[in-house]
Design a protein around this motif. Structure first.
Motif, PDB file in Angstrom:
ATOM      1  N   UNK A  76       1.237  -1.054   0.181  1.00 37.72           N
ATOM      2  CA  UNK A  76       0.121  -0.412   0.323  1.00 37.72           C
ATOM      3  C   UNK A  76       1.160   1.106   0.166  1.00 37.72           C
ATOM      4  N   UNK A  77       0.465   2.007  -1.275  1.00 39.04           N
ATOM      5  CA  UNK A  77       1.353   3.171  -1.225  1.00 39.04           C
ATOM      6  C   UNK A  77       2.980   2.869  -1.789  1.00 39.04           C
ATOM      7  N   UNK A  78       3.132   1.987  -1.875  1.00 42.55           N
ATOM      8  CA  UNK A  78       4.751   1.604  -2.573  1.00 42.55           C
ATOM      9  C   UNK A  78       4.190   1.666  -3.867  1.00 42.55           C
ATOM     10  N   UNK A  79       6.183   1.885  -3.899  1.00 41.02           N
ATOM     11  CA  UNK A  79       5.923   1.655  -5.760  1.00 41.02           C
ATOM     12  C   UNK A  79       6.500  -0.268  -6.235  1.00 41.02           C
ATOM     13  N   UNK A  80       5.028   0.025  -7.822  1.00 39.24           N
ATOM     14  CA  UNK A  80       5.501  -1.543  -8.215  1.00 39.24           C
ATOM     15  C   UNK A  80       6.315  -1.078  -8.954  1.00 39.24           C
ATOM     16  N   UNK A  81       6.851  -2.070 -10.080  1.00 35.58           N
ATOM     17  CA  UNK A  81       7.443  -2.234 -11.456  1.00 35.58           C
ATOM     18  C   UNK A  81       7.137  -3.627 -12.186  1.00 35.58           C
TER      19      UNK A  81
ATOM     20  N   UNK B 146      -2.623  -6.802 -13.434  1.00 31.59           N
ATOM     21  CA  UNK B 146      -2.618  -5.826 -12.213  1.00 31.59           C
ATOM     22  C   UNK B 146      -3.962  -5.012 -13.108  1.00 31.59           C
ATOM     23  N   UNK B 147      -4.322  -5.320 -14.691  1.00 34.25           N
ATOM     24  CA  UNK B 147      -5.122  -4.195 -14.823  1.00 34.25           C
ATOM     25  C   UNK B 147      -6.272  -5.142 -14.949  1.00 34.25           C
ATOM     26  N   UNK B 148      -6.823  -6.525 -14.768  1.00 31.94           N
ATOM     27  CA  UNK B 148      -8.078  -7.261 -14.997  1.00 31.94           C
ATOM     28  C   UNK B 148      -8.254  -7.443 -13.932  1.00 31.94           C
ATOM     29  N   UNK B 149      -7.260  -6.945 -12.464  1.00 32.73           N
ATOM     30  CA  UNK B 149      -7.509  -7.745 -11.397  1.00 32.73           C
ATOM     31  C   UNK B 149      -7.366  -6.909 -10.030  1.00 32.73           C
ATOM     32  N   UNK B 150      -8.148  -5.339 -10.761  1.00 37.98           N
ATOM     33  CA  UNK B 150      -7.166  -4.056  -9.838  1.00 37.98           C
ATOM     34  C   UNK B 150      -7.007  -4.265  -8.528  1.00 37.98           C
TER      35      UNK B 150
ATOM     36  N   UNK C 188      -6.439  -6.859  -6.230  1.00 36.26           N
ATOM     37  CA  UNK C 188      -6.490  -7.512  -5.669  1.00 36.26           C
ATOM     38  C   UNK C 188      -4.647  -6.329  -5.585  1.00 36.26           C
ATOM     39  N   UNK C 189      -4.731  -6.094  -6.984  1.00 36.57           N
ATOM     40  CA  UNK C 189      -2.253  -5.167  -6.330  1.00 36.57           C
ATOM     41  C   UNK C 189      -2.756  -3.695  -6.327  1.00 36.57           C
ATOM     42  N   UNK C 190      -3.530  -3.357  -8.243  1.00 37.33           N
ATOM     43  CA  UNK C 190      -3.488  -2.462  -8.281  1.00 37.33           C
ATOM     44  C   UNK C 190      -3.754  -0.765  -7.002  1.00 37.33           C
ATOM     45  N   UNK C 191      -5.091  -0.725  -6.789  1.00 34.44           N
ATOM     46  CA  UNK C 191      -5.350  -0.275  -6.426  1.00 34.44           C
ATOM     47  C   UNK C 191      -4.734   0.309  -4.877  1.00 34.44           C
ATOM     48  N   UNK C 192      -3.233  -0.488  -4.399  1.00 38.36           N
ATOM     49  CA  UNK C 192      -2.338  -0.440  -3.115  1.00 38.36           C
ATOM     50  C   UNK C 192      -1.594  -0.016  -3.848  1.00 38.36           C
ATOM     51  N   UNK C 193      -1.114   0.115  -4.998  1.00 40.66           N
ATOM     52  CA  UNK C 193      -0.080   0.607  -4.724  1.00 40.66           C
ATOM     53  C   UNK C 193       0.292   2.340  -5.130  1.00 40.66           C
ATOM     54  N   UNK C 194       1.260   2.796  -5.194  1.00 44.69           N
ATOM     55  CA  UNK C 194       1.463   4.618  -5.436  1.00 44.69           C
ATOM     56  C   UNK C 194       0.636   5.066  -6.499  1.00 44.69           C
ATOM     57  N   UNK C 195      -0.185   5.394  -6.210  1.00 46.25           N
ATOM     58  CA  UNK C 195      -0.738   6.229  -7.637  1.00 46.25           C
ATOM     59  C   UNK C 195      -1.569   4.908  -8.732  1.00 46.25           C
ATOM     60  N   UNK C 196      -1.798   4.732  -7.916  1.00 45.75           N
ATOM     61  CA  UNK C 196      -2.390   2.979  -8.520  1.00 45.75           C
ATOM     62  C   UNK C 196      -2.240   2.909  -9.890  1.00 45.75           C
ATOM     63  N   UNK C 197      -1.049   3.094  -9.889  1.00 47.73           N
ATOM     64  CA  UNK C 197       0.173   2.413 -11.617  1.00 47.73           C
ATOM     65  C   UNK C 197       1.142   2.597 -11.214  1.00 47.73           C
ATOM     66  N   UNK C 198       1.683   1.209 -11.961  1.00 50.31           N
ATOM     67  CA  UNK C 198       3.209   0.578 -11.394  1.00 50.31           C
ATOM     68  C   UNK C 198       3.756   1.912 -12.766  1.00 50.31           C
ATOM     69  N   UNK C 199       4.969   0.773 -12.567  1.00 51.76           N
ATOM     70  CA  UNK C 199       6.239   1.950 -13.081  1.00 51.76           C
ATOM     71  C   UNK C 199       6.443   0.862 -14.644  1.00 51.76           C
TER      72      UNK C 199
END
Length: 279
Positions: free
Chosen positions: A151-156, A167-171, A173-184
């Motif tokens: 939560x709030x951390x940066x994902x690659x 990530x996109x199909x099941x937001x 699970x993880x996407x909604x948790x990460x920083x800006x809700x978007x990965x690098x």
């Protein structure tokens, strides 16, 4: 070389089922391809061009001598040896793989390529041969023990990878948790791992087979932590043009034979140190 996770060889019942399909004329895609002259061309030229990301260990990657090696490399060579055809391995931009296939630059996508509903609309698949899934690779010092710890951390994540799709199909699970809700987004897994080591990101969403092999073969594997989450599992299969129905049948026939004579088990033990099991 051993993989510490549990790897499952799957789908050979499906391989037999594929063989029962009557092969009819396929629709042309891109250039003037059809299933009859394509297989004749492969036989005549005694080669087929396989597109891959040559940084994807252990499926297809370059060794210290610069040679392309890997599980899928050995598998493809064993399949086409049965037909007197040599596979030529062509490194490509992984985000352009379906375009390269459609344009005829390559004949197959064979590099830990996951079957997905979206891909099935544009690509014909072989029977699945290996079960996979998405896991989170972090550094132990980051103290990330679950997806919620991101939560709030940066994902690659790699561009156009199964991880990005999951990530996109099941937001939730993880996407909604990460920083800006978007990965690098990275062009290769290795670039993402390098940024993880440098502390620019705190986690990489990656294929389980890659994660297990990479971590096990690192000089200091204890610095990493691999976290499983709630993404659905997926299956690796070979992608080809929908018009290449004869090629599809030939690959499935070869898979079935290799399952029966033990070649598949031998290749799996070489790369993962485990015996294949069927589900």
């Amino acid at each position: 070389m051993k993989h510490r996770g549990v790897l499952i060889i799957v789908g050979f019942v499906f391989a037999i089922a594929w063989l029962l399909v009557i092969v009819g004329p396929g629709l042309t895609v891109g250039h003037n391809f059809n299933e009859n002259n394509n297989w004749s061309r492969y036989e005549k030229n005694k080669k087929v061009i396989i597109g891959l990301d040559d940084t994807f260990v252990p499926m297809g990657f370059r060794n210290k001598q610069g040679q392309i090696v890997g599980y899928d490399i050995d598998l493809a060579k064993a399949v086409f040896k049965q037909y007197g055809i040599t596979p030529v391995f062509q490194p490509i931009d992984w985000s352009m793989k379906e375009t390269e296939l459609r344009n005829g630059t390559i004949d197959m996508i064979w590099n830990g390529y996951s079957m997905t509903p979206a891909r099935k609309k544009i690509v014909a698949f072989s029977a699945p041969y290996l079960a996979n899934g998405q896991v989170l690779v972090t550094l132990k010092k980051n103290h990330i023990n679950s997806f919620t710890d991101m939560r709030g951390k940066v994902l690659g994540v790699q561009s156009s990878s199964s991880g990005q799709s999951a990530l996109d199909e099941h937001p939730k699970v993880l996407k909604n948790l990460i920083a800006n809700k978007q990965p690098v987004i990275y062009d290769t897994f290795m670039n993402a791992i390098n940024d993880l080591k440098a502390g620019r990101i705190q986690g990489v969403l990656i294929d389980r087979v890659y994660a297990g092999y990479y971590v096990a073969n690192e000089p200091n594997p204890n610095m990493y932590h691999v976290v499983a989450g709630d993404f659905p599992g997926d299956q690796f299969a070979v992608g080809m043009r929908k018009s290449d129905t004869t090629l599809q049948t030939k690959v499935n026939q070869a898979f079935a034979k290799m399952q029966q004579d033990g070649q598949l088990a031998q290749i799996t033990r070489k790369w993962f140190g485990t015996n294949p099991t069927t589900k």
